[in-house]
Write a protein that holds these residues in place. Structure first.
Motif, PDB file in Angstrom:
ATOM      1  N   TYR A  94       0.859  -1.181   0.000  1.00 36.87           N
ATOM      2  CA  TYR A  94       0.000   0.000   0.000  1.00 36.87           C
ATOM      3  C   TYR A  94       0.897   1.233   0.000  1.00 36.87           C
ATOM      4  N   HIS A  96       3.548   2.139  -1.624  1.00 39.59           N
ATOM      5  CA  HIS A  96       4.982   1.829  -1.622  1.00 39.59           C
ATOM      6  C   HIS A  96       5.465   1.223  -0.312  1.00 39.59           C
ATOM      7  N   GLY A 124       0.535  -7.688  -5.247  1.00 33.90           N
ATOM      8  CA  GLY A 124      -0.089  -6.404  -5.557  1.00 33.90           C
ATOM      9  C   GLY A 124       0.588  -5.608  -6.637  1.00 33.90           C
ATOM     10  N   GLY A 125      -0.173  -5.301  -7.691  1.00 36.85           N
ATOM     11  CA  GLY A 125       0.274  -4.381  -8.719  1.00 36.85           C
ATOM     12  C   GLY A 125       1.485  -4.854  -9.502  1.00 36.85           C
ATOM     13  N   LEU A 126       2.057  -3.928 -10.270  1.00 36.24           N
ATOM     14  CA  LEU A 126       3.182  -4.272 -11.123  1.00 36.24           C
ATOM     15  C   LEU A 126       4.410  -4.666 -10.314  1.00 36.24           C
ATOM     16  N   HIS A 155       2.950 -10.740  -8.899  1.00 35.46           N
ATOM     17  CA  HIS A 155       2.820  -9.485  -9.645  1.00 35.46           C
ATOM     18  C   HIS A 155       1.546  -9.511 -10.486  1.00 35.46           C
TER      19      HIS A 155
END
Length: 202
Positions: A94, A96, A124-126, A155
């Motif tokens: 969350y 970074h 989470g995310g890229l 990822h």
């Protein structure tokens, strides 16, 4: 201190589910990880889901002791952490970093982590949560714990969980989990023996 420290005694691993957010994927990621871990010889996982640990967000003054609410929330958790030989933290990323719920939990605990190894499963995310893990490594070092070198990161959208609850890039993710668990097992056994022979002075 464990009663037995030989290599045949299962390594007790507390698996911490770090997110408490509504709609979280943390429990699904944990369930996938447990399917890999339970097939791995020598590990005995124990899931500590922070959604079930109702901790206050206000810390007491140093020396005043935990509040009744905190003592009640942690009454069943402290013994499980103390009995653990190793930890695996499952965390999203969350902003970074890792969730506030996880930081609050780490701040309420401490001695139970000393001289024990910690592995990480992030998602989470890229970035797959890798920045959260880098921040966590600094925090667990302050708790006198030892983070293992390899981690697992899912990822999105490439290796995040599919609708079946399995990673889309299953072979790569399972290989990463087994690699991390191998390191955790080595460090867990070595540090368990060391703590039994020479109690850690934190």
């Amino acid at each position: 201190m464990p009663a037995a420290t030989d290599s045949t005694t299962p390594l007790r691993v507390a698996v911490i589910v770090g997110s408490v957010r509504e709609g979280r994927q943390g429990r699904a990621v944990t369930d996938w990880f447990l399917r890999v871990a339970t097939a791995y010889d020598g590990l005995e996982p124990d899931v500590v889901d922070l959604a079930d640990v109702d901790l206050p967000t206000v810390m007491p003054d140093w020396g005043s002791g935990a509040s009744p609410a905190a003592r009640a929330a942690l009454a069943g958790v402290y013994p499980r952490l103390a009995a653990a030989d190793a930890f695996v933290v499952v965390t999203p990323e969350y902003n970074h970093s890792f969730p506030a719920s996880l930081k609050n939990f780490l701040d309420w605990t401490g001695q139970q982590w000393q001289a024990k190894p910690v592995g990480f499963v992030s998602y989470g995310g890229l970035a797959g949560g890798v920045r959260a893990v880098e921040h966590l490594r600094q925090v667990v070092a302050e708790l006198h714990a030892v983070s293992v070198r390899d981690a697992v990161s899912l990822h999105g959208p490439w290796s995040g969980l599919g609708e079946d609850g399995e990673p889309r890039d299953g072979a790569v993710c399972e290989g990463a989990a087994k690699g991390m668990l191998g390191q955790l097992l080595w460090w867990g056994r070595a540090l368990r023996s060391a703590r039994a022979e020479h109690p850690y002075q934190g």
